[in-house]
Design a protein around this motif. Structure first.
Motif, PDB file in Angstrom:
ATOM      1  N   ILE A   1       2.485  11.664   0.617  1.00 57.18           N
ATOM      2  CA  ILE A   1       2.893  10.544   1.481  1.00 57.18           C
ATOM      3  C   ILE A   1       2.922  10.974   2.954  1.00 57.18           C
ATOM      4  CG2 ILE A   1       4.787   8.954   2.045  1.00 57.18           C
ATOM      5  CD1 ILE A   1       5.532   9.128  -1.001  1.00 57.18           C
ATOM      6  N   ASN A   2       3.620  12.064   3.245  1.00 62.39           N
ATOM      7  CA  ASN A   2       3.890  12.423   4.644  1.00 62.39           C
ATOM      8  C   ASN A   2       2.707  13.072   5.350  1.00 62.39           C
ATOM      9  OD1 ASN A   2       6.425  11.584   3.874  1.00 62.39           O
ATOM     10  ND2 ASN A   2       7.513  13.398   4.608  1.00 62.39           N
ATOM     11  N   VAL A   3       1.779  13.664   4.587  1.00 60.38           N
ATOM     12  CA  VAL A   3       0.661  14.372   5.224  1.00 60.38           C
ATOM     13  C   VAL A   3      -0.686  13.778   4.812  1.00 60.38           C
ATOM     14  CG1 VAL A   3      -0.446  16.608   5.630  1.00 60.38           C
ATOM     15  CG2 VAL A   3       2.042  16.494   5.286  1.00 60.38           C
ATOM     16  N   ARG A   4      -0.984  13.761   3.506  1.00 59.01           N
ATOM     17  CA  ARG A   4      -2.297  13.261   3.091  1.00 59.01           C
ATOM     18  C   ARG A   4      -2.473  11.790   3.468  1.00 59.01           C
ATOM     19  NH1 ARG A   4      -3.456  13.294  -3.107  1.00 59.01           N
ATOM     20  NH2 ARG A   4      -2.387  11.291  -2.887  1.00 59.01           N
ATOM     21  N   GLY A   5      -1.386  11.018   3.345  1.00 58.01           N
ATOM     22  CA  GLY A   5      -1.456   9.597   3.708  1.00 58.01           C
ATOM     23  C   GLY A   5      -1.827   9.408   5.173  1.00 58.01           C
TER      24      GLY A   5
ATOM     25  N   ALA B   1       0.847  -1.201   0.000  1.00 59.41           N
ATOM     26  CA  ALA B   1       0.000   0.000   0.000  1.00 59.41           C
ATOM     27  C   ALA B   1       0.878   1.245   0.000  1.00 59.41           C
ATOM     28  CB  ALA B   1      -0.925   0.017   1.221  1.00 59.41           C
ATOM     29  N   ASP B   2       0.861   1.948  -1.110  1.00 59.21           N
ATOM     30  CA  ASP B   2       1.589   3.222  -1.216  1.00 59.21           C
ATOM     31  C   ASP B   2       0.800   4.285  -0.432  1.00 59.21           C
ATOM     32  OD1 ASP B   2       2.651   5.660  -1.974  1.00 59.21           O
ATOM     33  OD2 ASP B   2       2.810   5.145  -4.104  1.00 59.21           O
ATOM     34  N   SER B   3       1.429   4.865   0.566  1.00 62.84           N
ATOM     35  CA  SER B   3       0.735   5.871   1.386  1.00 62.84           C
ATOM     36  C   SER B   3       0.361   7.115   0.585  1.00 62.84           C
ATOM     37  CB  SER B   3       1.597   6.271   2.584  1.00 62.84           C
ATOM     38  OG  SER B   3       1.607   5.244   3.540  1.00 62.84           O
ATOM     39  N   GLY B   4       0.965   7.271  -0.585  1.00 62.01           N
ATOM     40  CA  GLY B   4       0.602   8.394  -1.450  1.00 62.01           C
ATOM     41  C   GLY B   4      -0.630   8.116  -2.301  1.00 62.01           C
TER      42      GLY B   4
ATOM     43  N   PHE C   1       7.070  18.342  -4.489  1.00 61.23           N
ATOM     44  CA  PHE C   1       6.308  18.884  -3.346  1.00 61.23           C
ATOM     45  C   PHE C   1       5.036  18.062  -3.151  1.00 61.23           C
ATOM     46  CE2 PHE C   1       2.843  21.395  -1.704  1.00 61.23           C
ATOM     47  CZ  PHE C   1       3.377  22.218  -0.724  1.00 61.23           C
ATOM     48  N   ASP C   2       4.305  17.857  -4.260  1.00 59.96           N
ATOM     49  CA  ASP C   2       3.026  17.139  -4.164  1.00 59.96           C
ATOM     50  C   ASP C   2       3.227  15.711  -3.652  1.00 59.96           C
ATOM     51  OD1 ASP C   2       1.581  19.301  -5.006  1.00 59.96           O
ATOM     52  OD2 ASP C   2       1.395  18.624  -7.091  1.00 59.96           O
TER      53      ASP C   2
END
Ligand code: NDP
Length: 246
Positions: free
Chosen positions: A114-118, A63-66, A108-109
């Motif tokens: 990954i680090n925030v939206r995920g 599962a890609d967190s992005g 940036f996106d």
């Protein structure tokens, strides 16, 4: 060590580094553990084997967190496999250090995805399954508070974002008896930040304890937050950094 007996945990990015140490530690404490990976199926399978060899229960999920749908599916698969979800550890994260002139909007996106939206998507999905005593733990970074090296602005921004998200979510989820916390490591020896580079030597000069931390040291703090003794800790960003920010 069975303080998490009967609990189910999902650790994102559990195939290597800090996440692998967290997955193994939570399993040693008695939790059934699902862990996600994106590239290294071999490493994820090795973590599962280690846990099973110690009579634990574990499951590796690609599962890609992005990828929003992949994160949703990982939460659903965890609940399908183990019947419940008590502990979410948002560990998956990437770092790119570069001067702003060299940082593209696409990069940036991807970093934010990954680090925030995920983290946002995983929490949103996971808390739908959590009851009283639920735990949301995110691996942020001391870089949210201190960024003494060049090119780290965007990485620091993502880690400051999850610190803020933690404070707000603690308010939303407190009435349901779910705690939300953010663990902020300093330099930890992993593939992301190996301890044997010139960069590492520079970082050590900034630390009160001039050595890199280990994944196991971070996992110990996560295990505390996941357990019943930490029931009054919420909305906190707990720094574990060898004095990097002191
Ligand atoms: P590593 O690069 O060593 O391991 C990263 C882990 O996350 C791997 O399991 C990797 O999976 C997984 N991962 C990477 N990208 C994704 C993605 N898009 N979706 C799902 N999983 C992904 O990193 P660390 O262990 O060092 O870092 C873990 C966390 O700790 C990160 O959030 C990082 O920002 C934070 N941190 C690290 C510090 C350090 O000094 N090491 C300091 C402070 C914070 P795969 O194996 O499949 O590639």
């Amino acid at each position: 060590m069975t303080k998490l007996a009967g609990k189910v945990a999902l650790v994102t990015g559990g195939s290597r580094g800090i996440g692998a140490a967290i997955a193994k530690r939570l399993a040693r404490e008695g939790a059934a553990v699902a862990l996600t990976y994106v590239n290294r199926k071999d490493k994820a399978d090795a973590v599962v084997r280690d846990i099973e060899a110690a009579d634990g229960r574990a499951l590796a999920i690609l599962a890609d967190s992005g990828d929003v749908e992949a994160v949703r599916a990982a939460v659903a698969e965890t609940v399908r496999a183990f019947g419940r979800l008590d502990i979410l550890v948002n560990n998956a994260g990437v770092g790119r250090f570069a001067p702003i002139e060299e940082f593209s909007v696409e990069e940036f996106d991807r970093l934010v995805a990954i680090n925030v939206r995920g983290v946002f998507v995983a929490v949103k999905e996971a808390v739908a399954h959590m009851g009283e005593g639920g735990r949301v733990i995110t691996i942020g970074s001391v870089n949210a508070d201190r960024m003494p090296t060049l090119g780290g602005g965007l990485y620091a921004m993502t880690k400051a974002a999850v610190a803020g998200l933690t404070r707000g979510l603690a308010r939303d989820l407190g009435p349901r008896g779910i705690t939300v916390n953010n663990v902020q490591p300093g330099p930890v020896d992993t593939d992301l930040n190996p301890a044997n580079t010139a960069f590492a030597a520079e970082l050590r000069k900034l630390m009160a304890l001039p050595r890199y931390g280990t994944g196991d040291e971070i996992a110990a703090m996560v295990a505390y937050l996941a357990g019943p003794e930490a029931g009054f800790v919420t909305g906190a960003s707990l720094t574990i950094d060898g004095g990097y920010a002191a």
